[in-house]
Design a protein around this motif. Structure first.
Motif, mmCIF file in Angstrom:
data_model
loop_
_atom_site.group_PDB
_atom_site.id
_atom_site.type_symbol
_atom_site.label_atom_id
_atom_site.label_comp_id
_atom_site.label_asym_id
_atom_site.label_seq_id
_atom_site.Cartn_x
_atom_site.Cartn_y
_atom_site.Cartn_z
ATOM 1 N N UNK A 50 -44.765 29.204 41.658
ATOM 2 C CA UNK A 50 -45.379 28.235 41.052
ATOM 3 C C UNK A 50 -45.474 28.247 39.408
ATOM 4 N N UNK A 51 -45.520 29.597 39.069
ATOM 5 C CA UNK A 51 -45.635 29.893 37.754
ATOM 6 C C UNK A 51 -44.796 29.070 36.830
ATOM 7 N N UNK A 52 -45.419 28.523 35.716
ATOM 8 C CA UNK A 52 -44.626 27.725 34.551
ATOM 9 C C UNK A 52 -44.975 28.518 33.312
ATOM 10 N N UNK A 53 -45.629 29.596 33.225
ATOM 11 C CA UNK A 53 -45.794 30.472 32.160
ATOM 12 C C UNK A 53 -46.158 31.958 32.573
ATOM 13 N N UNK A 54 -46.241 32.585 31.397
ATOM 14 C CA UNK A 54 -46.235 34.025 31.356
ATOM 15 C C UNK A 54 -47.409 34.604 30.527
ATOM 16 N N UNK A 55 -48.217 35.120 30.814
ATOM 17 C CA UNK A 55 -49.501 35.992 30.113
ATOM 18 C C UNK A 55 -48.976 37.384 29.961
ATOM 19 N N UNK A 56 -48.699 37.975 28.970
ATOM 20 C CA UNK A 56 -48.470 39.252 28.835
ATOM 21 C C UNK A 56 -49.509 40.372 28.671
ATOM 22 N N UNK A 57 -49.396 41.368 29.216
ATOM 23 C CA UNK A 57 -50.700 42.313 29.107
ATOM 24 C C UNK A 57 -50.042 43.534 28.057
ATOM 25 N N UNK A 58 -50.215 44.757 28.534
ATOM 26 C CA UNK A 58 -49.498 45.761 27.765
ATOM 27 C C UNK A 58 -47.938 45.716 27.563
ATOM 28 N N UNK A 59 -47.264 45.957 26.448
ATOM 29 C CA UNK A 59 -45.840 46.036 26.590
ATOM 30 C C UNK A 59 -45.524 47.132 25.994
ATOM 31 N N UNK A 60 -44.487 48.083 26.407
ATOM 32 C CA UNK A 60 -44.025 49.316 25.894
ATOM 33 C C UNK A 60 -42.408 49.281 26.137
ATOM 34 N N UNK A 61 -42.083 50.084 25.256
ATOM 35 C CA UNK A 61 -40.347 50.370 25.099
ATOM 36 C C UNK A 61 -40.052 51.316 26.087
ATOM 37 N N UNK A 62 -38.961 51.221 26.799
ATOM 38 C CA UNK A 62 -38.469 52.395 27.822
ATOM 39 C C UNK A 62 -37.412 52.559 27.749
ATOM 40 N N UNK A 63 -36.101 51.485 26.763
ATOM 41 C CA UNK A 63 -35.036 52.202 26.421
ATOM 42 C C UNK A 63 -34.618 51.315 25.166
ATOM 43 N N UNK A 64 -33.732 52.276 24.358
ATOM 44 C CA UNK A 64 -33.252 51.749 23.010
ATOM 45 C C UNK A 64 -31.911 52.185 22.802
ATOM 46 N N UNK A 65 -30.967 51.374 22.175
ATOM 47 C CA UNK A 65 -29.835 51.638 21.768
ATOM 48 C C UNK A 65 -29.347 51.087 20.400
ATOM 49 N N UNK A 66 -28.248 51.542 19.574
ATOM 50 C CA UNK A 66 -28.015 51.022 18.415
ATOM 51 C C UNK A 66 -29.004 51.049 17.460
ATOM 52 N N UNK A 67 -29.370 49.987 16.705
ATOM 53 C CA UNK A 67 -30.344 49.701 15.610
ATOM 54 C C UNK A 67 -31.912 50.104 16.409
ATOM 55 N N UNK A 68 -31.766 49.938 17.512
ATOM 56 C CA UNK A 68 -33.481 50.027 18.098
ATOM 57 C C UNK A 68 -33.832 51.629 18.467
ATOM 58 N N UNK A 69 -32.659 52.376 18.327
ATOM 59 C CA UNK A 69 -33.022 53.966 18.401
ATOM 60 C C UNK A 69 -34.475 54.297 17.794
ATOM 61 N N UNK A 70 -35.411 54.949 18.305
ATOM 62 C CA UNK A 70 -36.441 55.518 17.599
ATOM 63 C C UNK A 70 -37.639 54.449 17.599
#
Length: 191
Positions: free
Chosen positions: A51-71
């Motif tokens: 039934x969801x029409x939206x999302x409320x985010x809690x904590x957000x963390x990075x678990x993988x990165x490639x290219x320009x996002x490394x680091x």
């Protein structure tokens, strides 16, 4: 005739220098996020994934990165939103730091896609941006998969396939003009 060819060559080199000086590079790579979320209805109240029409985010963390996002910093930010109906674009839908550089994503479209029972799956397109002036804003894709049992999510974002930039096309044009000019000089010299 030879002087004309030299002038055309110097003009081509000057134009090439102007094109290369003004060009930036697209953002490349992919980044994966995870964390907690709450499926909500249009009033912002907790509801089921179906039934969801939206999302409320809690904590957000990075678990993988490639290219320009490394680091990338292990912590990111995300903007709560309604996807049905989607009233975007959402500027700074997510942001993450890579050293002093800040990447952000402007979500331009989102659709709900079918997936396994007990999951909410979304996909969208938007624009990746960076505070680094040497990087062009780049079209990118986004996908989200949220689990009802643990109210956790995983999403990824990355740059879309690149197309030739205007600078590349300008170089091609300069090369063609130089080639045609040289052929005309050679044919004139034979007469």
């Amino acid at each position: 005739m030879f002087k004309t060819a030299i002038k055309q060559g110097l003009l081509g080199v000057m134009l090439l220098g102007m094109v290369l000086e003004a060009s930036a590079v697209p953002i490349t790579g992919e980044i994966g996020f995870g964390g907690a979320f709450t499926p909500v209805d249009s009033g912002g109240s907790l509801t089921s994934l179906d039934s969801a029409t939206g999302i409320d985010f809690g904590s957000v963390f990075v678990f993988s990165a490639t290219g320009d996002f490394i680091g990338a910093s292990p912590i990111a930010t995300a903007t709560d939103f309604q996807f049905a109906p989607f009233t975007g674009p959402i500027v700074d839908f997510w942001t993450v730091n890579v050293g002093a550089e800040v990447f952000s994503f402007e979500l331009a479209s989102v659709v709900k896609v079918s997936c396994a029972t007990g999951f909410l799956c979304l996909e969208g397109m938007g624009t990746l941006s960076s505070t680094d002036a040497t990087k062009d804003a780049t079209m990118g894709s986004w996908s989200f998969s949220g689990n009802q049992l643990s109210t956790t999510f995983v999403w990824s974002a990355g740059s879309a396939p690149t197309v030739p930039e205007p600078g590349t096309l300008a170089l091609l044009g300069i090369g063609l003009l130089f080639g045609v000019g040289t052929m005309r000089l050679r044919s004139a010299a034979k007469c």
